[in-house]
Motif scaffolding. Structure first.
Motif, mmCIF file in Angstrom:
data_model
loop_
_atom_site.group_PDB
_atom_site.id
_atom_site.type_symbol
_atom_site.label_atom_id
_atom_site.label_comp_id
_atom_site.label_asym_id
_atom_site.label_seq_id
_atom_site.Cartn_x
_atom_site.Cartn_y
_atom_site.Cartn_z
ATOM 1 N N SER A 1 0.877 -1.166 0.000
ATOM 2 C CA SER A 1 0.000 0.000 0.000
ATOM 3 C C SER A 1 0.915 1.215 0.000
ATOM 4 O O SER A 1 2.129 1.076 0.064
ATOM 5 N N HIS A 2 0.322 2.400 -0.087
ATOM 6 C CA HIS A 2 1.174 3.588 -0.021
ATOM 7 C C HIS A 2 0.578 4.617 0.919
ATOM 8 O O HIS A 2 -0.618 4.643 1.173
ATOM 9 N N TYR A 3 1.461 5.419 1.480
ATOM 10 C CA TYR A 3 1.037 6.497 2.367
ATOM 11 C C TYR A 3 1.820 7.745 2.014
ATOM 12 O O TYR A 3 2.908 7.663 1.487
ATOM 13 N N GLY A 4 1.230 8.892 2.247
ATOM 14 C CA GLY A 4 1.899 10.108 1.807
ATOM 15 C C GLY A 4 1.422 11.381 2.465
ATOM 16 O O GLY A 4 1.906 11.756 3.529
ATOM 17 N N LYS A 5 0.468 12.041 1.840
ATOM 18 C CA LYS A 5 0.070 13.405 2.222
ATOM 19 C C LYS A 5 -0.168 13.582 3.716
ATOM 20 O O LYS A 5 0.312 14.530 4.315
ATOM 21 N N ARG A 6 -0.911 12.687 4.306
ATOM 22 C CA ARG A 6 -1.266 12.838 5.718
ATOM 23 C C ARG A 6 -0.050 12.736 6.640
ATOM 24 O O ARG A 6 -0.031 13.311 7.718
ATOM 25 N N PHE A 7 0.982 12.009 6.207
ATOM 26 C CA PHE A 7 2.165 11.786 7.045
ATOM 27 C C PHE A 7 3.368 12.624 6.618
ATOM 28 O O PHE A 7 4.381 12.642 7.309
ATOM 29 N N HIS A 8 3.252 13.309 5.474
ATOM 30 C CA HIS A 8 4.370 14.100 4.953
ATOM 31 C C HIS A 8 4.806 15.154 5.977
ATOM 32 O O HIS A 8 3.990 15.880 6.533
ATOM 33 N N GLY A 9 6.119 15.177 6.257
ATOM 34 C CA GLY A 9 6.670 16.155 7.200
ATOM 35 C C GLY A 9 6.638 15.713 8.653
ATOM 36 O O GLY A 9 7.172 16.402 9.522
ATOM 37 N N LYS A 10 6.024 14.566 8.942
ATOM 38 C CA LYS A 10 5.957 14.079 10.325
ATOM 39 C C LYS A 10 7.112 13.126 10.602
ATOM 40 O O LYS A 10 7.685 12.527 9.692
ATOM 41 N N LEU B 1 4.539 2.015 1.159
ATOM 42 C CA LEU B 1 5.508 2.739 0.350
ATOM 43 C C LEU B 1 5.150 4.212 0.258
ATOM 44 O O LEU B 1 3.978 4.582 0.349
ATOM 45 N N SER B 2 6.153 5.060 0.046
ATOM 46 C CA SER B 2 5.884 6.480 -0.150
ATOM 47 C C SER B 2 5.119 6.666 -1.463
ATOM 48 O O SER B 2 5.116 5.795 -2.341
ATOM 49 N N THR B 3 4.483 7.811 -1.605
ATOM 50 C CA THR B 3 3.715 8.123 -2.808
ATOM 51 C C THR B 3 4.588 8.033 -4.056
ATOM 52 O O THR B 3 4.160 7.504 -5.087
ATOM 53 N N ASN B 4 5.806 8.531 -3.971
ATOM 54 C CA ASN B 4 6.713 8.502 -5.117
ATOM 55 C C ASN B 4 7.005 7.070 -5.566
ATOM 56 O O ASN B 4 7.033 6.784 -6.765
ATOM 57 N N VAL B 5 7.203 6.164 -4.631
ATOM 58 C CA VAL B 5 7.466 4.766 -4.982
ATOM 59 C C VAL B 5 6.218 4.157 -5.617
ATOM 60 O O VAL B 5 6.315 3.427 -6.613
#
Length: 140
Positions: free
Chosen positions: A40-49, A108-112
């Motif tokens: 799965s991927h995670y990104g916006k909500r966790f970006h910068g944390k 995975l990060s959004t970019n991946v």
């Protein structure tokens, strides 16, 4: 069927050469683990944390979350639907237990996810191959 041969290795090597076969060299390099499951991927909500490793999460970086592999471990992630792959570094813990029950083995990060071409679907079947272990973490 197993065949047990009780003879010196020099006899086996001589037999291999006599038959015109090439002997193989066995190395002592450890076999690194491979896993197959869903990503799965995670990104916006966790970006910068902050991640579990203490690093700041960047959704554009080639990073991932795995439930147990050491931080800093380098992993090749291959999308089994299209053959695309990317090398990622483990910087966080995850996926969440609920996702793991559904067979998700890595976040995975959004970019991946974009590199592997599954960012719109949300999930993809993947193979994980450890390329290099990260340093062992000290217990606190």
């Amino acid at each position: 069927m197993r065949i047990r041969v009780n003879c010196p290795s020099s006899v086996i090597v001589s037999l291999v050469i006599a038959l015109g076969l090439q002997p193989i060299q066995v190395t002592a390099d450890p076999v690194l683990p491979t896993q197959v499951g869903k990503a799965s991927h995670y990104g916006k909500r966790f970006h910068g944390k902050k991640t579990a490793s203490g690093e700041t999460f960047n959704q554009q970086a080639l990073v991932a979350a795995h439930p147990s592999w050491s931080f800093g471990t380098i992993v090749r992630v291959t999308n089994l639907r299209n053959g695309r792959s990317a090398k990622v570094r483990i910087v966080d813990r995850g996926p969440a237990k609920k996702a793991r029950r559904r067979g998700v083995i890595i976040d995975l990060s959004t970019n991946v996810a974009k590199t592997l071409a599954f960012n719109k679907e949300g999930l993809a079947p993947v193979r994980l191959e450890v390329l290099k272990w990260g340093k062992k973490q000290k217990k606190r």
